[in-house]
Design an enzyme around this catalytic site. Structure first.
Site, PDB file in Angstrom:
ATOM      1  N   GLY A  72      14.212  13.467  -1.041  1.00 30.80           N
ATOM      2  CA  GLY A  72      13.286  13.087  -0.177  1.00 30.80           C
ATOM      3  C   GLY A  72      13.106  11.675   0.139  1.00 30.80           C
ATOM      4  CB  SER A  73      11.760   9.928   3.278  1.00 31.07           C
ATOM      5  OG  SER A  73      13.010  10.788   3.914  1.00 31.07           O
ATOM      6  CG  HIS A 237       9.394  12.853  -6.298  1.00 28.67           C
ATOM      7  ND1 HIS A 237      10.326  13.331  -7.387  1.00 28.67           N
ATOM      8  CD2 HIS A 237      10.033  12.587  -5.274  1.00 28.67           C
ATOM      9  CE1 HIS A 237      11.578  13.417  -6.776  1.00 28.67           C
ATOM     10  NE2 HIS A 237      11.393  13.057  -5.428  1.00 28.67           N
ATOM     11  N   GLY A 418      -6.547 -22.270  -4.017  1.00 28.85           N
ATOM     12  CA  GLY A 418      -7.568 -22.285  -4.822  1.00 28.85           C
ATOM     13  C   GLY A 418      -7.163 -22.804  -6.105  1.00 28.85           C
ATOM     14  CB  CYS A 420      -7.502 -28.285  -5.208  1.00 26.36           C
ATOM     15  SG  CYS A 420      -7.586 -30.055  -5.193  1.00 26.36           S
ATOM     16  CB  SER A 462       1.216 -31.022  -1.707  1.00 31.77           C
ATOM     17  OG  SER A 462       1.972 -29.911  -1.023  1.00 31.77           O
ATOM     18  CG  ASP A 572      -9.228 -32.287   2.079  1.00 26.45           C
ATOM     19  OD1 ASP A 572      -8.515 -31.151   2.344  1.00 26.45           O
ATOM     20  OD2 ASP A 572      -8.771 -33.067   1.141  1.00 26.45           O
TER      21      ASP A 572
END
Length: 593
Positions: A72-73, A237, A418, A420, A462, A572
Site C-alpha cells: 500500500g501507499s 497501517h 518566545g 527571550c 543571538s 521589543d
C-alpha cells in the site's frame, strides 16, 4: 436545538476528517506521488497503465535475479524509493494502505522477465492482502514460464502470542531489500538469495511507538489517542498498538521498546545477548522532527551499548512511514561480517541513505578542540575599590532578569520564538553561579572581559552573541584601568558600535540597539550616574523610555523584521531587557549615595 441538528453535529464531531492535506485530490494522490518520484530521478520509470516503478536501465537486469516488492501507499519512501541498482528492480503500489492488485504485480513480473532477468524474487510484508495478491500473481507468472519465488518479512516484535496470521512485516523489509539487492547485483541465483534472506530474517526485529494516529486522506484518524499518551507496538497501517501509556522521556521510551523486543517470555522476541553485533534502524513514522530523531538515535545506541551489544551501523530517518504519524520504530538486525559487507554495498536507489561503513560502537566520536581556542579557565583577578559595587550591580541585574523572565518571553512570542526571557534568565543564573566562586576584578576591563566569555558560553542565541560582542568591545576600551565616566562612556559607545557593525542593526531598527544616543550623550548619562549628579528621573527613566519607544518602530533588523508590522505591537523584548539591566545598574549606584 432540533433533533436533526443535534444528530448532524454529533456525526460531524465523530467524522473528524483530516482537512489539511497538501494534495490535489484523494483519488489522484497516489498516481501523482509516483509521478513526482519518477520525474525527480533519472534512474526510475513508470510502467504505463500500472502503479509500478521500474529501473530505467532494464538491460542491466539481463542474466540476474530481479527483485520486486511493494504494498500500500502511504509508507513513502517505501517502496518506490528503493528501486535502483543494488536494491529493487521494481516496486508496485496500491492505494493508501491497500494491497496492490494482482494484475499490476503480474505486469511488473513480466516486465522484469522480458528485460532478461533470470528469475524474480517477490519481497512481501506479512499482511494477508499482500500475501494473497502477490501469491496469486506469482502463480500466474509461473504459468507464463517465469521463475518466481517469495520471501515473506515478518519482523514485528509487538505481540507476545501472535495470532495465526503471524507477525506483521514492518521496517525490517527495507533491510531485506538492501541485502537481497546486493546479492542479486553480484549475480547470485534465486535459490541462493532466498536461502540467505530466510536465514537473515531470523535475526531481525521491529517495534514501533507513536504519539499520534495517522489519517488516510479524506478519512478520520485511524484511532483516538489523547494528548500526552503514546501507543506501543502499533502497525504501519494505523492499527492501534498493544499498550497505551503516558509519554515519557526519549531514554525511557527507547528502553521500554528494547526491553519488549528482547523479552524471552514473548514468542515474538528478538534473541539478543551480550556480545552480539547489530545494525540499528531508527525509522521516523512520519511526523517526528529531525531533532527528535537524533535524540532517539542517541538513546538507542546508548541503550544497546549498555546491554553489551555492539552497534555496527546506524541508519536514522524516514524509511517506512505511516503517513503523518508522529512516531518512531526501532529495527535491529543481527549482523556478521558477510551481512555488513552486503549492507555496505553501494546502491543507486534514491531513498537509501549515504551511510558510513565505519562501526558506530567502539570509535572515539569526540574530538578535543585546539588548545589555542580554549578560553582560560578560572583566571585569578585582584579585587579593587570598585569590586563591591560592581558585585552588587551584577547581583541586581541577575535578580531583575530572573524576575522578568516570563514578561520577556511573553513579549517575544509576538515576533519570535518566545524564549527571550529564558535566554536572559540562563545568563543570569550563570553569572550568579560565577559570582559565588570568583572574585569580581577591580579593573572594569577585566570584569567586562570575564562577563563576555561567560555570556558567550552560557547564554546562547543571538542575544548571547550580541551581549558578548558588546562586552568584548567595551572591555577593549578599558584596558588601562581607568574607571571614570569618560572611560565608561567610551566603552559603551564601542560596545554599541560593535553590535551594529556585526549585527546589522542601528538605532531606530526596533532591536536592542534602540536609542539614538551619540557618544557625548552617553558621556553625559554616565557622568550623571557615576557622580550622582543631575535629575534622578532622567537616570532611571531614559533607558526605559527608549525601550517603550520600540513599540511604534518598524522592525528593519532581527527576527521581528520577518513579521508583518501590524502584528508587532509590543515593545521589543531585547530592548526591554537592556533597559532593565541599565535600571538595575542605576539603582545600585543610587543606593551608594
Amino acid at each position: 436545538m432540533s433533533l436533526l441538528l443535534h444528530i448532524y453535529l454529533l456525526l460531524t464531531s465523530l467524522i473528524q476528517i483530516k482537512k489539511h492535506c497538501l494534495i490535489n485530490s484523494v483519488d489522484s494522490c497516489v498516481d501523482e506521488a509516483l509521478c513526482g518520484l519518477v520525474r525527480a530521478s533519472g534512474g526510475l520509470a513508470l510502467l504505463r497503465g500500472h502503479r509500478v516503478v521500474l529501473r530505467s536501465d532494464p538491460s542491466n537486469l539481463r542474466g540476474k535475479v530481479a527483485l520486486l516488492s511493494g504494498g500500500g501507499s502511504g509508507h513513502e519512501p517505501a517502496h518506490g524509493g528503493y528501486v535502483g541498482a543494488g536494491m529493487l528492480s521494481a516496486a508496485v503500489a496500491g492505494g493508501v494502505f491497500a494491497s496492490p492488485p494482482p494484475a499490476s504485480i503480474l505486469a511488473a513480473v513480466l516486465a522484469l522477465h522480458d528485460a532478461g532477468a533470470s528469475g524474480v524474487l517477490l519481497i512481501v510484508k506479512n499482511y494477508t492482502g499482500d500475501r494473497l495478491n502477490f501469491g496469486l500473481a506469482a502463480e500466474q507468472a509461473r504459468n507464463h514460464g517465469v521463475a518466481v519465488d517469495m520471501v515473506i518479512v515478518a519482523d514485528d516484535c509487538a505481540f507476545d502470542q501472535p495470532s495465526k496470521a503471524g507477525r506483521r512485516g514492518l521496517c525490517g523489509t527495507v533491510l531485506i531489500h538492501k541485502l537481497a539487492g546486493a546479492l542479486a547485483e553480484e549475480g547470485r541465483s534465486l535459490d541462493q538469495i532466498v536461502s540467505k534472506m530466510t536465514e537473515v530474517l531470523k535475526g531481525i526485529g521491529t517495534l514501533g511507538v507513536s504519539l499520534s494516529p495517522c489519517s488516510v486522506p479524506g478519512c478520520r484518524p485511524s484511532f483516538d489517542l489523547p494528548p500526552g499518551d503514546m501507543e506501543l507496538g502499533l502497525g504501519i497501517h494505523g492499527e492501534p498498538g498493544i499498550k497505551r501509556s503516558k509519554v515519557a522521556s526519549a531514554d525511557e521510551v527507547v528502553k521500554a521498546m528494547l526491553d519488549h523486543m528482547t523479552n524471552p517470555a514473548s514468542q515474538s522476541h528478538l534473541p539478543l545477548t551480550t556480545g552480539d553485533t547489530v545494525v540499528l534502524c531508527v525509522n521516523n513514522l512520519g511526523a517526528l522532527s529531525c531533532l527528535e530523531m537524533a535524540v532517539v538515535t542517541r538513546a538507542a545506541i546508548n541503550s544497546l551499548e549498555n546491554r553489551g551489544v555492539a552497534v555496527a551501523r546506524t541508519m536514522s530517518g524516514s524509511f517506512m512511514t505511516s503517513l503523518e504519524m508522529a512516531g518512531v520504530s526501532l529495527t535491529l538486525m543481527k549482523a556478521d561480517p558477510e551481512t555488513l559487507r552486503l549492507f555496505d554495498t553501494k546502491t543507486g536507489a534514491p531513498a537509501w541513505p549515504n551511510l558510513s561503513a565505519a562501526s558506530v560502537s567502539g570509535r572515539d566520536y569526540v574530538t578535543d578542540p585546539p588548545t589555542s581556542s580554549t578560553p582560560p579557565q578560572d583566571s585569578k583577578h585582584a579585587e579593587g575599590p570598585l569590586s563591591p559595587i560592581m558585585r552588587k550591580a551584577l547581583e541586581k541585574i541577575c535578580s531583575t532578569l530572573l524576575e522578568k523572565q516570563e514578561e520577556l518571553n511573553s513579549l517575544d512570542r509576538a515576533a519570535g520564538d518566545g524564549d527571550c526571557g529564558n535566554t536572559h534568565a540562563q545568563a543570569a543564573r550563570a553569572v550568579r553561579e560565577w559570582l559565588q566562586g570568583h572574585a569580581v576584578p577591580g579593573r572594569p576591563g577585566e570584569m567586562l572581559s570575564a562577563l563576555a566569555g561567560l555570556v558567550q558560553e552560557k547564554m546562547g542565541g543571538s542575544s548571547g552573541a550580541l551581549y558578548s560582542l558588546f562586552l568584548t568591545a567595551a572591555a577593549g576600551h578599558m584596558t588601562d584601568g581607568r574607571s571614570d565616566a569618560a572611560a565608561w562612556a567610551g566603552a559603551v559607545h564601542a560596545g554599541t558600535q560593535a553590535m551594529s557593525r556585526y549585527g546589522g542593526a542601528e538605532p531606530g531598527d526596533r532591536t536592542m540597539v534602540r536609542q539614538k544616543h551619540g557618544k557625548h550623550e552617553k558621556f553625559r548619562l554616565f557622568n550623571l550616574c557615576l557622580n550622582s549628579q543631575g535629575d534622578p528621573d532622567f537616570k532611571l527613566g531614559s533607558s526605559a523610555s527608549g525601550a517603550e519607544a520600540t513599540r511604534s518602530l518598524t522592525a528593519r533588523a532581527g527576527r521581528a523584521s520577518y513579521i508583518a508590522a501590524e502584528r508587532v505591537t509590543q515593545p521589543d523584548p531585547g530592548a526591554v531587557a537592556v533597559a532593565a539591566i541599565f535600571r538595575a545598574v542605576l539603582e545600585t549606584l543610587q543606593e551608594q549615595e
